[in-house]
Design a protein around this motif. Structure first.
Motif, PDB file in Angstrom:
ATOM      1  N   MET A  97      20.564  33.494  71.962  1.00 19.34           N
ATOM      2  CA  MET A  97      20.756  34.942  72.121  1.00 19.34           C
ATOM      3  C   MET A  97      21.278  35.261  73.516  1.00 19.34           C
ATOM      4  O   MET A  97      22.183  36.076  73.693  1.00 19.34           O
ATOM      5  N   LEU A  98      20.728  34.592  74.539  1.00 21.77           N
ATOM      6  CA  LEU A  98      21.185  34.803  75.914  1.00 21.77           C
ATOM      7  C   LEU A  98      22.644  34.380  76.078  1.00 21.77           C
ATOM      8  O   LEU A  98      23.409  35.018  76.818  1.00 21.77           O
ATOM      9  N   ALA A  99      23.034  33.325  75.396  1.00 24.23           N
ATOM     10  CA  ALA A  99      24.425  32.878  75.460  1.00 24.23           C
ATOM     11  C   ALA A  99      25.357  33.930  74.868  1.00 24.23           C
ATOM     12  O   ALA A  99      26.442  34.191  75.415  1.00 24.23           O
ATOM     13  N   CYS A 100      24.932  34.558  73.782  1.00 24.40           N
ATOM     14  CA  CYS A 100      25.733  35.626  73.182  1.00 24.40           C
ATOM     15  C   CYS A 100      25.836  36.814  74.129  1.00 24.40           C
ATOM     16  O   CYS A 100      26.894  37.445  74.232  1.00 24.40           O
ATOM     17  N   ARG A 101      24.734  37.116  74.822  1.00 21.86           N
ATOM     18  CA  ARG A 101      24.778  38.228  75.781  1.00 21.86           C
ATOM     19  C   ARG A 101      25.777  37.926  76.896  1.00 21.86           C
ATOM     20  O   ARG A 101      26.553  38.804  77.308  1.00 21.86           O
ATOM     21  N   ALA A 102      25.786  36.699  77.370  1.00 16.97           N
ATOM     22  CA  ALA A 102      26.706  36.315  78.441  1.00 16.97           C
ATOM     23  C   ALA A 102      28.162  36.429  78.000  1.00 16.97           C
ATOM     24  O   ALA A 102      29.046  36.710  78.808  1.00 16.97           O
ATOM     25  N   GLN A 103      28.394  36.260  76.697  1.00 13.06           N
ATOM     26  CA  GLN A 103      29.749  36.334  76.153  1.00 13.06           C
ATOM     27  C   GLN A 103      30.086  37.733  75.633  1.00 13.06           C
ATOM     28  O   GLN A 103      31.151  37.960  75.069  1.00 13.06           O
ATOM     29  N   ASN A 104      29.158  38.678  75.814  1.00 10.52           N
ATOM     30  CA  ASN A 104      29.349  40.055  75.341  1.00 10.52           C
ATOM     31  C   ASN A 104      29.517  40.113  73.823  1.00 10.52           C
ATOM     32  O   ASN A 104      30.217  40.974  73.284  1.00 10.52           O
ATOM     33  N   ASP A 105      28.878  39.189  73.137  1.00  9.14           N
ATOM     34  CA  ASP A 105      28.963  39.087  71.679  1.00  9.14           C
ATOM     35  C   ASP A 105      27.780  39.832  71.070  1.00  9.14           C
ATOM     36  O   ASP A 105      26.710  39.253  70.862  1.00  9.14           O
ATOM     37  N   LEU A 106      27.974  41.110  70.779  1.00  7.75           N
ATOM     38  CA  LEU A 106      26.871  41.922  70.275  1.00  7.75           C
ATOM     39  C   LEU A 106      26.436  41.492  68.880  1.00  7.75           C
ATOM     40  O   LEU A 106      25.243  41.444  68.582  1.00  7.75           O
ATOM     41  N   THR A 107      27.384  41.147  68.027  1.00 10.03           N
ATOM     42  CA  THR A 107      27.034  40.736  66.664  1.00 10.03           C
ATOM     43  C   THR A 107      26.197  39.457  66.676  1.00 10.03           C
ATOM     44  O   THR A 107      25.172  39.365  66.007  1.00 10.03           O
ATOM     45  N   GLY A 108      26.635  38.455  67.448  1.00 10.87           N
ATOM     46  CA  GLY A 108      25.872  37.211  67.544  1.00 10.87           C
ATOM     47  C   GLY A 108      24.527  37.429  68.189  1.00 10.87           C
ATOM     48  O   GLY A 108      23.514  36.858  67.761  1.00 10.87           O
TER      49      GLY A 108
ATOM     50  N   ALA B 108      20.629  49.260  61.290  1.00 12.96           N
ATOM     51  CA  ALA B 108      21.866  49.811  61.849  1.00 12.96           C
ATOM     52  C   ALA B 108      21.599  50.494  63.180  1.00 12.96           C
ATOM     53  O   ALA B 108      22.387  50.377  64.127  1.00 12.96           O
ATOM     54  N   LEU B 109      20.471  51.207  63.277  1.00 12.90           N
ATOM     55  CA  LEU B 109      20.127  51.886  64.515  1.00 12.90           C
ATOM     56  C   LEU B 109      19.737  50.885  65.598  1.00 12.90           C
ATOM     57  O   LEU B 109      20.083  51.055  66.770  1.00 12.90           O
ATOM     58  N   ARG B 110      19.024  49.841  65.227  1.00 14.82           N
ATOM     59  CA  ARG B 110      18.646  48.814  66.201  1.00 14.82           C
ATOM     60  C   ARG B 110      19.893  48.119  66.747  1.00 14.82           C
ATOM     61  O   ARG B 110      19.967  47.783  67.931  1.00 14.82           O
ATOM     62  N   PHE B 111      20.882  47.914  65.890  1.00 10.30           N
ATOM     63  CA  PHE B 111      22.135  47.313  66.325  1.00 10.30           C
ATOM     64  C   PHE B 111      22.821  48.206  67.355  1.00 10.30           C
ATOM     65  O   PHE B 111      23.249  47.742  68.421  1.00 10.30           O
ATOM     66  N   ARG B 112      22.903  49.508  67.070  1.00  7.72           N
ATOM     67  CA  ARG B 112      23.614  50.427  67.959  1.00  7.72           C
ATOM     68  C   ARG B 112      22.841  50.736  69.230  1.00  7.72           C
ATOM     69  O   ARG B 112      23.428  51.218  70.202  1.00  7.72           O
ATOM     70  N   SER B 113      21.551  50.445  69.268  1.00  9.62           N
ATOM     71  CA  SER B 113      20.763  50.759  70.458  1.00  9.62           C
ATOM     72  C   SER B 113      21.183  49.925  71.671  1.00  9.62           C
ATOM     73  O   SER B 113      20.817  50.238  72.799  1.00  9.62           O
ATOM     74  N   ASN B 114      21.968  48.864  71.434  1.00  9.80           N
ATOM     75  CA  ASN B 114      22.403  47.993  72.530  1.00  9.80           C
ATOM     76  C   ASN B 114      23.839  48.263  72.978  1.00  9.80           C
ATOM     77  O   ASN B 114      24.401  47.482  73.741  1.00  9.80           O
ATOM     78  N   PHE B 115      24.443  49.375  72.537  1.00 10.06           N
ATOM     79  CA  PHE B 115      25.812  49.665  72.938  1.00 10.06           C
ATOM     80  C   PHE B 115      25.924  49.868  74.450  1.00 10.06           C
ATOM     81  O   PHE B 115      26.922  49.520  75.049  1.00 10.06           O
ATOM     82  N   GLN B 116      24.910  50.458  75.072  1.00  6.75           N
ATOM     83  CA  GLN B 116      24.942  50.655  76.509  1.00  6.75           C
ATOM     84  C   GLN B 116      24.468  49.387  77.215  1.00  6.75           C
ATOM     85  O   GLN B 116      23.436  48.827  76.872  1.00  6.75           O
TER      86      GLN B 116
END
Length: 234
Positions: A131-142, A176-184
């Protein structure tokens, strides 16, 4: 300070892969649920059966069977006159559902600290680092996929069938809401920090601490969504 780095424009449905015939029913449900969670089918969207059939490479029969499943989950609404539309949640529904979910997550964490095995903990740690690797790559879906699997594994480690069934049913309405909560970006980084604290508490088998973290984690997501005006009211 820049607060967002995540593109919010949904991807085109026409770019998505066709559904494989094996496990057709489950696969169609999974695809449609993913479209809703990631905002490709936004709240209030009227579903065009012909377009969805062409996108997924299926006939109308498995599509309609999948729509019935999603209607039972509360993700879509089926009207005799209007057909199927993606469900909206009012601000009150969002607030109350997140309150319930925060309690379910907290109880899951408390029980998991008592019952989790070393192998299960190792798998959660591996998911955390992925999960941290995805964050570093700005990969929100992953990131979101691994994030949710961590929460799911904690719930499974609680080993309570009734809790499990309730958790799955309530969580589907909030994905869907949990997914969008990380847009910022700031909110996303706060969520990552929460997960690091969760892992420490789980590793220490500190049920009270993990319950507190999980409860606040969900309430913070609720507040971020409501403050950003992401309630799905018409």
């Amino acid at each position: 300070m820049q607060t967002t780095s995540i593109p919010q424009e949904p991807a085109s449905l026409h770019l998505l892969p066709k559904v494989e015939r094996q496990r057709l029913h489950d696969t169609v449900v999974e695809h449609l649920r993913g479209f809703i969670v990631e905002g490709m089918l936004a709240p209030g969207t009227k579903l065009n059966e012909r377009e969805l059939c062409e996108t997924l490479g299926i006939s109308r029969t498995p599509l309609r069977e999948a729509l019935k499943v999603l209607a039972a989950e509360g993700l879509i609404e089926i009207s005799q006159n209007r057909g199927a539309t993606v469900s909206r949640m009012t601000e009150a529904e969002i607030r109350e559902t997140f309150e319930v979910m925060s309690g379910l997550e907290a109880f899951s964490g408390e029980l998991a600290c008592q019952r989790i095995t070393p192998a299960e903990l190792a798998e959660i740690k591996a998911l955390h680092y992925a999960m941290l690797a995805c964050r570093a790559q700005n990969d929100l879906t992953g990131y979101y996929s691994r994030n949710q699997e961590i929460h799911d594994r904690i719930n499974e480690a609680a080993r309570n069938t009734v809790l499990r069934q309730t958790y799955v049913a309530v969580n589907r309405r909030l994905q869907a809401l949990r997914f969008r909560s990380n847009f910022q970006t700031q909110k996303w980084d706060c969520a990552v920090h929460d997960h690091e604290e969760m892992l420490k508490a789980l590793d220490a088998r500190d049920g009270k601490r993990l319950a507190e973290i999980l409860r606040q984690h969900l309430l913070d997501k609720r507040d971020a969504i409501l403050q950003a005006g992401q309630a799905n009211e018409p």
